[in-house]
Design a protein around this motif. Structure first.
Motif, PDB file in Angstrom:
ATOM      1  N   LEU A   1      -3.095  10.733   8.251  1.00 11.51           N
ATOM      2  CA  LEU A   1      -3.597   9.551   7.148  1.00 11.51           C
ATOM      3  C   LEU A   1      -2.807   9.886   5.999  1.00 11.51           C
ATOM      4  O   LEU A   1      -3.246   9.805   4.850  1.00 11.51           O
ATOM      5  CB  LEU A   1      -4.811  10.280   6.947  1.00 11.51           C
ATOM      6  N   SER A   2      -1.289   9.588   5.984  1.00 12.33           N
ATOM      7  CA  SER A   2      -0.382   9.100   5.131  1.00 12.33           C
ATOM      8  C   SER A   2      -0.234  10.234   4.244  1.00 12.33           C
ATOM      9  O   SER A   2       0.049  10.332   3.131  1.00 12.33           O
ATOM     10  CB  SER A   2      -1.001   7.929   4.102  1.00 12.33           C
ATOM     11  N   GLN A   3      -0.391  11.608   4.744  1.00 12.93           N
ATOM     12  CA  GLN A   3      -0.443  12.779   3.904  1.00 12.93           C
ATOM     13  C   GLN A   3       1.072  12.971   3.614  1.00 12.93           C
ATOM     14  O   GLN A   3       1.362  13.626   2.410  1.00 12.93           O
ATOM     15  CB  GLN A   3      -0.854  13.998   4.497  1.00 12.93           C
ATOM     16  N   ASN A   4       2.020  12.253   4.282  1.00 10.33           N
ATOM     17  CA  ASN A   4       3.442  12.464   3.936  1.00 10.33           C
ATOM     18  C   ASN A   4       3.836  11.429   2.918  1.00 10.33           C
ATOM     19  O   ASN A   4       5.147  11.343   2.618  1.00 10.33           O
ATOM     20  CB  ASN A   4       4.184  12.080   4.961  1.00 10.33           C
ATOM     21  N   GLN A   5       3.074  10.568   2.443  1.00  4.93           N
ATOM     22  CA  GLN A   5       3.421   9.498   1.403  1.00  4.93           C
ATOM     23  C   GLN A   5       2.900  10.152  -0.204  1.00  4.93           C
ATOM     24  O   GLN A   5       2.101  10.957  -0.305  1.00  4.93           O
ATOM     25  CB  GLN A   5       2.583   8.455   1.588  1.00  4.93           C
ATOM     26  N   PRO A   6       3.484   9.473  -1.433  1.00  2.00           N
ATOM     27  CA  PRO A   6       3.256  10.006  -2.668  1.00  2.00           C
ATOM     28  C   PRO A   6       1.512   9.307  -2.828  1.00  2.00           C
ATOM     29  O   PRO A   6       1.218   8.356  -2.113  1.00  2.00           O
ATOM     30  CB  PRO A   6       4.182   9.151  -3.472  1.00  2.00           C
ATOM     31  N   ALA A   7       0.949   9.890  -3.957  1.00  3.37           N
ATOM     32  CA  ALA A   7      -0.269   9.610  -4.077  1.00  3.37           C
ATOM     33  C   ALA A   7      -0.456   7.954  -4.353  1.00  3.37           C
ATOM     34  O   ALA A   7      -1.579   7.572  -3.769  1.00  3.37           O
ATOM     35  CB  ALA A   7      -0.713  10.436  -5.271  1.00  3.37           C
ATOM     36  N   ASP A   8       0.453   7.333  -5.104  1.00  2.33           N
ATOM     37  CA  ASP A   8       0.113   5.900  -5.088  1.00  2.33           C
ATOM     38  C   ASP A   8       0.106   4.975  -3.783  1.00  2.33           C
ATOM     39  O   ASP A   8      -0.728   4.383  -3.679  1.00  2.33           O
ATOM     40  CB  ASP A   8       0.976   5.406  -6.313  1.00  2.33           C
ATOM     41  N   ASN A   9       1.050   5.714  -2.891  1.00  2.00           N
ATOM     42  CA  ASN A   9       1.093   4.864  -1.708  1.00  2.00           C
ATOM     43  C   ASN A   9      -0.496   5.308  -0.766  1.00  2.00           C
ATOM     44  O   ASN A   9      -0.752   4.471  -0.257  1.00  2.00           O
ATOM     45  CB  ASN A   9       2.057   5.390  -0.724  1.00  2.00           C
ATOM     46  N   ARG A  10      -0.821   6.476  -0.993  1.00  2.00           N
ATOM     47  CA  ARG A  10      -1.905   6.861  -0.159  1.00  2.00           C
ATOM     48  C   ARG A  10      -3.074   6.010  -0.679  1.00  2.00           C
ATOM     49  O   ARG A  10      -4.077   5.584   0.360  1.00  2.00           O
ATOM     50  CB  ARG A  10      -2.040   8.504  -0.264  1.00  2.00           C
ATOM     51  N   ALA A  11      -3.261   6.008  -1.938  1.00  2.00           N
ATOM     52  CA  ALA A  11      -4.152   5.019  -2.486  1.00  2.00           C
ATOM     53  C   ALA A  11      -4.284   3.645  -2.254  1.00  2.00           C
ATOM     54  O   ALA A  11      -4.959   2.864  -1.960  1.00  2.00           O
ATOM     55  CB  ALA A  11      -4.251   5.090  -3.959  1.00  2.00           C
ATOM     56  N   GLY A  12      -2.935   3.025  -1.921  1.00  2.00           N
ATOM     57  CA  GLY A  12      -2.694   1.860  -1.633  1.00  2.00           C
ATOM     58  C   GLY A  12      -3.225   1.575  -0.194  1.00  2.00           C
ATOM     59  O   GLY A  12      -3.888   0.511  -0.016  1.00  2.00           O
ATOM     60  N   VAL A  13      -2.826   2.557   0.596  1.00  2.00           N
ATOM     61  CA  VAL A  13      -3.146   2.287   2.171  1.00  2.00           C
ATOM     62  C   VAL A  13      -4.830   2.485   2.205  1.00  2.00           C
ATOM     63  O   VAL A  13      -5.534   1.686   2.885  1.00  2.00           O
ATOM     64  CB  VAL A  13      -2.620   3.425   3.010  1.00  2.00           C
ATOM     65  N   ARG A  14      -5.347   3.489   1.460  1.00  2.00           N
ATOM     66  CA  ARG A  14      -6.759   3.552   1.460  1.00  2.00           C
ATOM     67  C   ARG A  14      -7.449   2.595   1.067  1.00  2.00           C
ATOM     68  O   ARG A  14      -8.629   2.025   1.522  1.00  2.00           O
ATOM     69  CB  ARG A  14      -7.165   4.693   0.741  1.00  2.00           C
ATOM     70  N   ALA A  15      -6.983   1.957  -0.053  1.00  2.00           N
ATOM     71  CA  ALA A  15      -8.012   0.623  -0.620  1.00  2.00           C
ATOM     72  C   ALA A  15      -7.616  -0.626   0.214  1.00  2.00           C
ATOM     73  O   ALA A  15      -8.787  -1.395   0.563  1.00  2.00           O
ATOM     74  CB  ALA A  15      -7.081   0.247  -2.057  1.00  2.00           C
TER      75      ALA A  15
ATOM     76  N   THR B   1     -10.536  -2.694   2.691  1.00  2.00           N
ATOM     77  CA  THR B   1     -11.390  -4.130   2.796  1.00  2.00           C
ATOM     78  C   THR B   1     -11.055  -4.887   4.059  1.00  2.00           C
ATOM     79  O   THR B   1     -11.332  -5.903   4.067  1.00  2.00           O
ATOM     80  CB  THR B   1     -10.339  -4.632   1.634  1.00  2.00           C
ATOM     81  N   ARG B   2     -10.453  -4.171   5.117  1.00  2.00           N
ATOM     82  CA  ARG B   2     -10.208  -4.885   6.286  1.00  2.00           C
ATOM     83  C   ARG B   2     -11.374  -5.048   7.204  1.00  2.00           C
ATOM     84  O   ARG B   2     -12.489  -4.454   6.739  1.00  2.00           O
ATOM     85  CB  ARG B   2      -9.110  -3.764   7.210  1.00  2.00           C
ATOM     86  N   ALA B   3     -11.369  -5.842   8.005  1.00  2.00           N
ATOM     87  CA  ALA B   3     -12.790  -6.150   9.016  1.00  2.00           C
ATOM     88  C   ALA B   3     -13.117  -5.285   9.789  1.00  2.00           C
ATOM     89  O   ALA B   3     -14.280  -5.349  10.143  1.00  2.00           O
ATOM     90  CB  ALA B   3     -12.370  -7.827   9.103  1.00  2.00           C
ATOM     91  N   THR B   4     -12.386  -4.822  10.534  1.00  2.00           N
ATOM     92  CA  THR B   4     -12.540  -3.870  11.536  1.00  2.00           C
ATOM     93  C   THR B   4     -13.235  -2.520  11.308  1.00  2.00           C
ATOM     94  O   THR B   4     -12.795  -1.604  10.253  1.00  2.00           O
ATOM     95  CB  THR B   4     -11.334  -3.653  12.959  1.00  2.00           C
ATOM     96  N   PRO B   5     -14.194  -1.929  12.164  1.00  4.17           N
ATOM     97  CA  PRO B   5     -14.664  -0.719  11.646  1.00  4.17           C
ATOM     98  C   PRO B   5     -13.865   0.483  11.833  1.00  4.17           C
ATOM     99  O   PRO B   5     -13.816   1.372  11.246  1.00  4.17           O
ATOM    100  CB  PRO B   5     -15.878  -0.438  12.773  1.00  4.17           C
ATOM    101  N   ASN B   6     -12.504   0.189  12.858  1.00  3.95           N
ATOM    102  CA  ASN B   6     -11.737   1.377  13.024  1.00  3.95           C
ATOM    103  C   ASN B   6     -10.951   1.579  11.539  1.00  3.95           C
ATOM    104  O   ASN B   6     -10.638   2.735  11.352  1.00  3.95           O
ATOM    105  CB  ASN B   6     -10.597   0.949  14.175  1.00  3.95           C
ATOM    106  N   GLU B   7     -10.508   0.679  11.116  1.00  3.86           N
ATOM    107  CA  GLU B   7     -10.024   0.488   9.819  1.00  3.86           C
ATOM    108  C   GLU B   7     -10.748   0.997   8.700  1.00  3.86           C
ATOM    109  O   GLU B   7     -10.151   1.686   7.855  1.00  3.86           O
ATOM    110  CB  GLU B   7      -9.090  -1.107   9.558  1.00  3.86           C
TER     111      GLU B   7
END
Length: 210
Positions: free
Chosen positions: A175-189, A193-199
């Motif tokens: 779940l992006s644990q290998n990314q810096p905090a701002d990138n993790r926040a960017g992915v999460r955000a 907002t995506r349409a699929t339940p999986n995302e």
């Protein structure tokens, strides 16, 4: 399963929770006829054995149950939510363009040897438990008692059950644990907002790690 330390799930209760959240597993065997895979609903008995025990059944016409009867090891895959991660989700891309696409996902793999059975009473109990488990969310849950006895007997003769003590279990939560905090926040955000339940589920899982 390749699983760097940052992504590995070691807690047995968490591993069991992922199994129980997966309505349909993939059981893989390797035997004389080569690799075989079946998609099966399984039950977990968490208190049977050191790591728990899986229970399920095959259609008798499915030759894969014979692999288990002959002693083949089984790999059972419990896939969780997954989502594509675009480089554009990373704020760092705007700074240095050092980003490539990837996937975030969660999964559990189980290994073991199973015992097969076809006694009518055991099969009826197994099918009853599986039905009760999956019917629990229905407004009017179906039960075995609703089926005509002769029809149910014929259906039970058409399946073979199995019990698989879990010899080894491994989980991965990427779940992006290998990314810096701002990138993790960017992915999460972005995923939220995506349409699929999986995302959206992956975004929720990422949020739970904060």
């Amino acid at each position: 399963m390749y699983s760097p330390a940052a992504f590995r799930i070691d807690d047995l209760a968490e591993l069991h929770a992922q199994i129980e959240r997966t309505p349909l597993a993939i059981l893989v065997t390797q035997a004389e006829q080569g690799l075989q895979a079946s998609h099966l609903p399984l039950l977990l008995d968490p208190d049977a054995g050191e790591n728990g025990t899986l229970l399920g059944h095959f259609a008798r016409a499915n030759p894969q149950w014979r692999d288990l009867a002959a002693g083949a090891e089984a790999l059972v895959i419990f896939p969780g939510a997954s989502a594509y991660v675009s480089p554009g989700y990373y704020p760092s891309k705007a700074r240095d363009h050092k980003a490539v696409p990837t996937w975030n996902y969660q999964t559990v793999h189980v290994w073991g040897h199973a015992a097969v059975f076809d006694e009518p009473a055991r099969l009826r109990e197994l099918v009853g438990r599986l039905s009760a488990h999956h019917e629990s969310g229905q407004a009017q849950p179906w039960s075995l008692d609703e089926a005509p006895a002769d029809y149910l007997d014929a259906m039970l003769r058409a399946i073979v059950g199995f019990e698989l003590p879990i010899a080894r279990i491994a989980g991965k939560r990427k779940l992006s644990q290998n990314q810096p905090a701002d990138n993790r926040a960017g992915v999460r955000a972005a995923l939220a907002t995506r349409a699929t339940p999986n995302e959206q589920e992956v975004a929720r899982l990422m949020d739970s790690l904060r």
